[in-house]
Design an enzyme around this catalytic site. Sequence first.
Site, mmCIF file in Angstrom:
data_model
loop_
_atom_site.group_PDB
_atom_site.id
_atom_site.type_symbol
_atom_site.label_atom_id
_atom_site.label_comp_id
_atom_site.label_asym_id
_atom_site.label_seq_id
_atom_site.Cartn_x
_atom_site.Cartn_y
_atom_site.Cartn_z
ATOM 1 N N LYS A 13 14.461 -39.740 -18.664
ATOM 2 C CA LYS A 13 13.143 -39.771 -19.323
ATOM 3 C C LYS A 13 12.751 -38.384 -19.838
ATOM 4 O O LYS A 13 12.339 -38.235 -20.981
ATOM 5 C CB LYS A 13 12.045 -40.225 -18.337
ATOM 6 C CG LYS A 13 12.250 -41.599 -17.756
ATOM 7 C CD LYS A 13 11.116 -41.968 -16.810
ATOM 8 C CE LYS A 13 11.015 -41.084 -15.579
ATOM 9 N NZ LYS A 13 12.162 -41.159 -14.657
ATOM 10 N N ARG A 88 3.210 -44.650 -13.047
ATOM 11 C CA ARG A 88 4.252 -45.020 -12.091
ATOM 12 C C ARG A 88 3.806 -46.178 -11.207
ATOM 13 O O ARG A 88 4.582 -46.617 -10.360
ATOM 14 C CB ARG A 88 4.582 -43.821 -11.212
ATOM 15 C CG ARG A 88 5.869 -43.090 -11.629
ATOM 16 C CD ARG A 88 6.124 -42.005 -10.611
ATOM 17 N NE ARG A 88 7.452 -41.504 -10.599
ATOM 18 C CZ ARG A 88 7.844 -40.360 -11.151
ATOM 19 N NH1 ARG A 88 7.001 -39.635 -11.841
ATOM 20 N NH2 ARG A 88 9.079 -39.940 -11.003
ATOM 21 N N ARG A 127 21.794 -32.639 -11.431
ATOM 22 C CA ARG A 127 20.672 -32.064 -12.199
ATOM 23 C C ARG A 127 20.356 -30.667 -11.685
ATOM 24 O O ARG A 127 20.331 -30.411 -10.481
ATOM 25 C CB ARG A 127 19.432 -32.961 -12.068
ATOM 26 C CG ARG A 127 18.195 -32.330 -12.686
ATOM 27 C CD ARG A 127 17.149 -33.327 -13.071
ATOM 28 N NE ARG A 127 16.523 -34.015 -11.956
ATOM 29 C CZ ARG A 127 15.585 -34.957 -12.093
ATOM 30 N NH1 ARG A 127 15.190 -35.322 -13.299
ATOM 31 N NH2 ARG A 127 15.073 -35.547 -11.032
ATOM 32 N N ARG A 160 16.716 -29.402 -7.277
ATOM 33 C CA ARG A 160 15.394 -29.689 -6.707
ATOM 34 C C ARG A 160 15.553 -30.288 -5.308
ATOM 35 O O ARG A 160 16.455 -31.076 -5.076
ATOM 36 C CB ARG A 160 14.655 -30.709 -7.597
ATOM 37 C CG ARG A 160 13.880 -30.081 -8.719
ATOM 38 C CD ARG A 160 13.453 -31.082 -9.774
ATOM 39 N NE ARG A 160 12.853 -32.298 -9.273
ATOM 40 C CZ ARG A 160 12.406 -33.281 -10.065
ATOM 41 N NH1 ARG A 160 12.501 -33.170 -11.377
ATOM 42 N NH2 ARG A 160 11.880 -34.371 -9.557
ATOM 43 N N ARG A 171 13.495 -42.417 -3.304
ATOM 44 C CA ARG A 171 12.799 -42.462 -4.600
ATOM 45 C C ARG A 171 13.185 -43.711 -5.382
ATOM 46 O O ARG A 171 12.355 -44.297 -6.068
ATOM 47 C CB ARG A 171 13.110 -41.198 -5.405
ATOM 48 C CG ARG A 171 12.492 -39.958 -4.779
ATOM 49 C CD ARG A 171 12.972 -38.697 -5.446
ATOM 50 N NE ARG A 171 12.464 -38.564 -6.792
ATOM 51 C CZ ARG A 171 12.920 -37.698 -7.675
ATOM 52 N NH1 ARG A 171 13.912 -36.886 -7.349
ATOM 53 N NH2 ARG A 171 12.404 -37.634 -8.873
HETATM 54 P P1 ADP Z 1 14.246 -38.185 -15.420
HETATM 55 O O1 ADP Z 1 13.261 -37.368 -16.211
HETATM 56 O O2 ADP Z 1 14.267 -39.638 -15.832
HETATM 57 O O3 ADP Z 1 14.097 -38.032 -13.932
HETATM 58 P P2 ADP Z 1 16.237 -36.314 -16.484
HETATM 59 O O4 ADP Z 1 15.929 -36.363 -17.956
HETATM 60 O O5 ADP Z 1 15.814 -35.093 -15.751
HETATM 61 O O6 ADP Z 1 15.704 -37.652 -15.756
HETATM 62 O O7 ADP Z 1 17.809 -36.552 -16.318
HETATM 63 C C1 ADP Z 1 18.415 -36.551 -15.014
HETATM 64 C C2 ADP Z 1 19.754 -35.801 -15.078
HETATM 65 O O8 ADP Z 1 20.695 -36.545 -15.842
HETATM 66 C C3 ADP Z 1 19.650 -34.425 -15.743
HETATM 67 O O9 ADP Z 1 20.528 -33.544 -15.070
HETATM 68 C C4 ADP Z 1 20.083 -34.675 -17.179
HETATM 69 O O10 ADP Z 1 20.670 -33.509 -17.759
HETATM 70 C C5 ADP Z 1 21.098 -35.802 -17.010
HETATM 71 N N1 ADP Z 1 21.078 -36.759 -18.110
HETATM 72 C C6 ADP Z 1 19.991 -37.214 -18.815
HETATM 73 N N2 ADP Z 1 20.359 -38.122 -19.749
HETATM 74 C C7 ADP Z 1 21.713 -38.275 -19.612
HETATM 75 C C8 ADP Z 1 22.694 -39.082 -20.275
HETATM 76 N N3 ADP Z 1 22.370 -39.930 -21.267
HETATM 77 N N4 ADP Z 1 23.984 -38.970 -19.860
HETATM 78 C C9 ADP Z 1 24.312 -38.124 -18.851
HETATM 79 N N5 ADP Z 1 23.461 -37.341 -18.192
HETATM 80 C C10 ADP Z 1 22.167 -37.409 -18.560
HETATM 81 P P1 AMP Z 2 9.421 -36.417 -11.591
HETATM 82 O O1 AMP Z 2 9.432 -34.984 -11.983
HETATM 83 O O2 AMP Z 2 8.839 -37.325 -12.651
HETATM 84 O O3 AMP Z 2 10.771 -36.901 -11.094
HETATM 85 O O4 AMP Z 2 8.398 -36.541 -10.358
HETATM 86 C C1 AMP Z 2 8.664 -35.887 -9.128
HETATM 87 C C2 AMP Z 2 7.745 -36.429 -8.055
HETATM 88 O O5 AMP Z 2 6.363 -36.152 -8.399
HETATM 89 C C3 AMP Z 2 7.785 -37.941 -7.831
HETATM 90 O O6 AMP Z 2 8.852 -38.337 -6.981
HETATM 91 C C4 AMP Z 2 6.409 -38.184 -7.203
HETATM 92 O O7 AMP Z 2 6.380 -37.781 -5.837
HETATM 93 C C5 AMP Z 2 5.513 -37.211 -7.975
HETATM 94 N N1 AMP Z 2 4.931 -37.848 -9.174
HETATM 95 C C6 AMP Z 2 5.156 -37.509 -10.481
HETATM 96 N N2 AMP Z 2 4.452 -38.297 -11.306
HETATM 97 C C7 AMP Z 2 3.774 -39.188 -10.510
HETATM 98 C C8 AMP Z 2 2.882 -40.271 -10.761
HETATM 99 N N3 AMP Z 2 2.548 -40.643 -12.010
HETATM 100 N N4 AMP Z 2 2.385 -40.934 -9.694
HETATM 101 C C9 AMP Z 2 2.686 -40.585 -8.448
HETATM 102 N N5 AMP Z 2 3.538 -39.584 -8.136
HETATM 103 C C10 AMP Z 2 4.076 -38.887 -9.157
#
Ligand code: ADP
Ligand code: AMP
Length: 214
Positions: A13, A88, A127, A160, A171
């Site tokens: 995302k 969420r 990541r 992280r 999660r």
């Molecule tokens: P989210 O925001 O949904 O938690 P991220 O955008 O941070 O996810 O992506 C999670 C991990 O996967 C990151 O390390 C990112 O670089 C990698 N990633 C994202 N999209 C792809 C993809 N299409 N193919 C492979 N790796 C990806």
């Molecule tokens: P993210 O960076 O989107 O993966 O979010 C990291 C963490 O932040 C999540 O696992 C939740 O604990 C918290 N968080 C982020 N956005 C929300 C939301 N909209 N509602 C509740 N918790 C959130």
Amino acid sequence: MKIVMLGAPGAGKGTQADRIAEKYAIPHISTGDIFRANLKAGTELGMKAKEYMDKGLLVPDSLTVDLLMDRIAKDDCRDGYVLDGFPRTIPQAEALKSALEKKGEKLDYAIDVDVPDENIIGRMSGRRACVKCGATYHVVYAAPAKEGICDKCGSELILRDDDKPETVKKRLAVYHEQTQPLIDFYKAEGILKTVDGTQNLEKVFADIIDILGA
Ligand code: ADP
Ligand code: AMP
């Protein structure tokens, strides 16, 4: 254009929201990033949010909804935004809907980046996030030019705490229980679009542009 990104943690995302924000010149708003920035700044909100984040749980709606509403009320959101990690829960989605309705506005698209659970652990364990600017990389799929160093600002890249496998499993369970119902919510609203998030980053983005228009 007002867009919501849906998908499991690690589905991509944030990666896609960054690209959408750049292409369509709208802000990328991540509630996770806002919580992490608060934690870094040592605010009370940051400390409270951390208690939940470290356990893989959602931060309560009471701390999250107003924070997001304040953010989208800012001037830079006039022409729209891409929300990443909000809503969420169904109550968050309802709160957003009614706040927009009061202003005579509505969301344009909810884009579900669909990735099965079995791909998620690998995504998350690879990541890496910049300690300073929050930019995200992947050790295999989106590697920085220099290992462990952010391309954008030169700071250190870290795994992280909540991307460790034990927390990721929690999660994912929380995602299925509390967040996945949003797919049906936005389907009923008539704005749901689904992209195959298992494809490479470029292909996922191309599919999103096909939906949003060039
Ligand atoms: P989210 O925001 O949904 O938690 P991220 O955008 O941070 O996810 O992506 C999670 C991990 O996967 C990151 O390390 C990112 O670089 C990698 N990633 C994202 N999209 C792809 C993809 N299409 N193919 C492979 N790796 C990806
Ligand atoms: P993210 O960076 O989107 O993966 O979010 C990291 C963490 O932040 C999540 O696992 C939740 O604990 C918290 N968080 C982020 N956005 C929300 C939301 N909209 N509602 C509740 N918790 C959130």
